[in-house]
Design an enzyme around this catalytic site. Structure first.
Site, short mmCIF file in Angstrom:
data_model
loop_
_atom_site.label_atom_id
_atom_site.label_comp_id
_atom_site.label_asym_id
_atom_site.label_seq_id
_atom_site.Cartn_x
_atom_site.Cartn_y
_atom_site.Cartn_z
N ARG A 42 58.37 -61.50 -0.79
CA ARG A 42 59.62 -60.86 -1.41
C ARG A 42 59.41 -59.83 -2.22
O ARG A 42 58.69 -59.85 -3.14
CB ARG A 42 60.26 -62.16 -2.36
CG ARG A 42 61.54 -61.78 -3.07
CD ARG A 42 61.80 -62.81 -3.63
NE ARG A 42 63.33 -62.81 -4.51
CZ ARG A 42 64.10 -63.37 -5.24
NH1 ARG A 42 63.60 -64.57 -5.43
NH2 ARG A 42 65.19 -62.98 -5.73
N ARG A 69 60.32 -50.23 10.19
CA ARG A 69 59.53 -51.07 9.23
C ARG A 69 58.85 -49.92 8.37
O ARG A 69 58.32 -49.09 8.92
CB ARG A 69 58.26 -51.86 10.05
CG ARG A 69 57.55 -52.76 9.10
CD ARG A 69 56.47 -53.50 9.82
NE ARG A 69 55.14 -52.64 9.63
CZ ARG A 69 54.24 -52.67 10.52
NH1 ARG A 69 54.31 -53.58 11.67
NH2 ARG A 69 53.01 -52.07 10.42
N GLU A 108 57.59 -46.82 10.30
CA GLU A 108 57.49 -47.14 11.74
C GLU A 108 58.81 -47.39 12.44
O GLU A 108 59.40 -48.44 12.15
CB GLU A 108 56.51 -48.48 11.80
CG GLU A 108 55.11 -48.17 11.37
CD GLU A 108 53.98 -48.88 12.03
OE1 GLU A 108 54.14 -49.06 13.18
OE2 GLU A 108 52.95 -49.33 11.44
#
Length: 295
Positions: A221, A247, A264
């Site tokens: 988280r 990402r 990414e």
């Protein structure tokens, strides 16, 4: 209700090893979409038969970059490509970190050396050591870290890459990675899920291209600061629309603040096996992207 034909673009290696791939294809088909995994270097004429091509696990692109970028341009002419070809081209070389830094995004400080550039060995040093790697790479290939004072070893690595005609990145080693690297996954600009993984460069001075890419990956988280930093990186992508798939990899700097290690946008592992909600969000984003535009 189906939404046309969708190609999930992969590679020969991806067809064998991408754990996300069957989850994606099965989930899309379960929703009524005609989805198929297709290697990016398949017969050129195949792309016109799809309504959307989603770049996923094209894991050999770094070894065939020119060929891959030419494919992206051709595929974009034949169908809708996501992420788009200009974004793929921009993201294929980690010199994009300079663009992020120029936009005010906190990134790992990075110096780039192109073939023909001169440098002094003493420039390849930092208090906690440095990381040397090529600017076009994936999975930490041809990458190593060097402890402070090991400038000759770091320079030898850099010269090896430069002699191969490759641009080199020099970054300070961040001890904060030992508290875990964070990988935050976004679909169409919306945060989906994240993982934290252990450090990759555990042994100084070693280039290990067979190392595990995501050691100890586990659901995570992220903090508000981490999400904020990731969103700032996405906002700096040179595209009018948020990437369909992204990402953002973060580490903590010396002050404990998140900084971008990589953004990414081509073939990141999405860790969908650890997030059923992530699979659902992926399918929803791809399905929405594949719908015809409204008048």
């Amino acid at each position: 209700m189906g939404t046309g034909r969708i190609a999930i673009v992969t590679s020969e290696e991806g067809l064998k090893r991408d754990a996300d791939l069957p989850l994606i294809v099965d989930a899309l088909r379960a929703g009524g979409t005609a989805a198929e995994a297709v290697a990016w270097d398949a017969e050129p004429g195949v792309w016109g038969s799809f309504d959307l091509a989603v770049v996923r696990s094209t894991w050999d692109y770094t070894d065939r970059l020119g060929e891959f970028l030419a494919w992206a341009d051709r595929a974009a002419d034949a169908t809708r490509l996501q992420n788009p070809a200009p974004v793929v081209r921009w993201n294929s070389d980690k010199r994009y970190l300079l663009d992020l830094a120029g936009a005010g995004v906190p990134v790992v400080p990075t110096r780039f050396l192109a073939p023909g550039d001169g440098f002094r060995e003493e420039d390849l040093d930092a208090a906690d050591g440095v990381v040397v790697k090529p600017s076009v790479s994936a999975g930490a290939r041809d990458t190593a870290r060097y402890e402070s004072g090991r400038t000759a070893d770091a320079a030898r690595h850099a010269r090896m890459l430069l002699d191969q005609g490759r641009t080199v990145m020099i970054q300070p080693y961040l001890p904060g990675v030992e508290r875990g690297e964070r990988a935050l996954v976004f679909f169409s600009g919306t945060f989906s899920h994240a993982i934290r993984k252990g450090p990759l460069l555990t042994e100084p001075g070693v280039i290990d291209n067979d190392r595990e890419a995501h050691p100890g990956a586990a659901p995570y988280r992220p903090s508000e600061a981490e999400i904020r930093t990731a969103r700032a990186a996405l906002a700096a992508v040179p595209s009018p629309d948020a990437p369909l798939i992204a990402r953002v990899d973060l580490a903590l700097d010396g002050a404990g603040d998140p900084v971008v290690m990589e953004l990414e946008l081509i073939e990141p592992n999405l860790f969908l096996g650890s997030s059923a909600e992530g699979v659902e969000r992926f399918v929803a984003a791809v399905t929405a992207e594949s719908l015809p535009p409204t008048a």
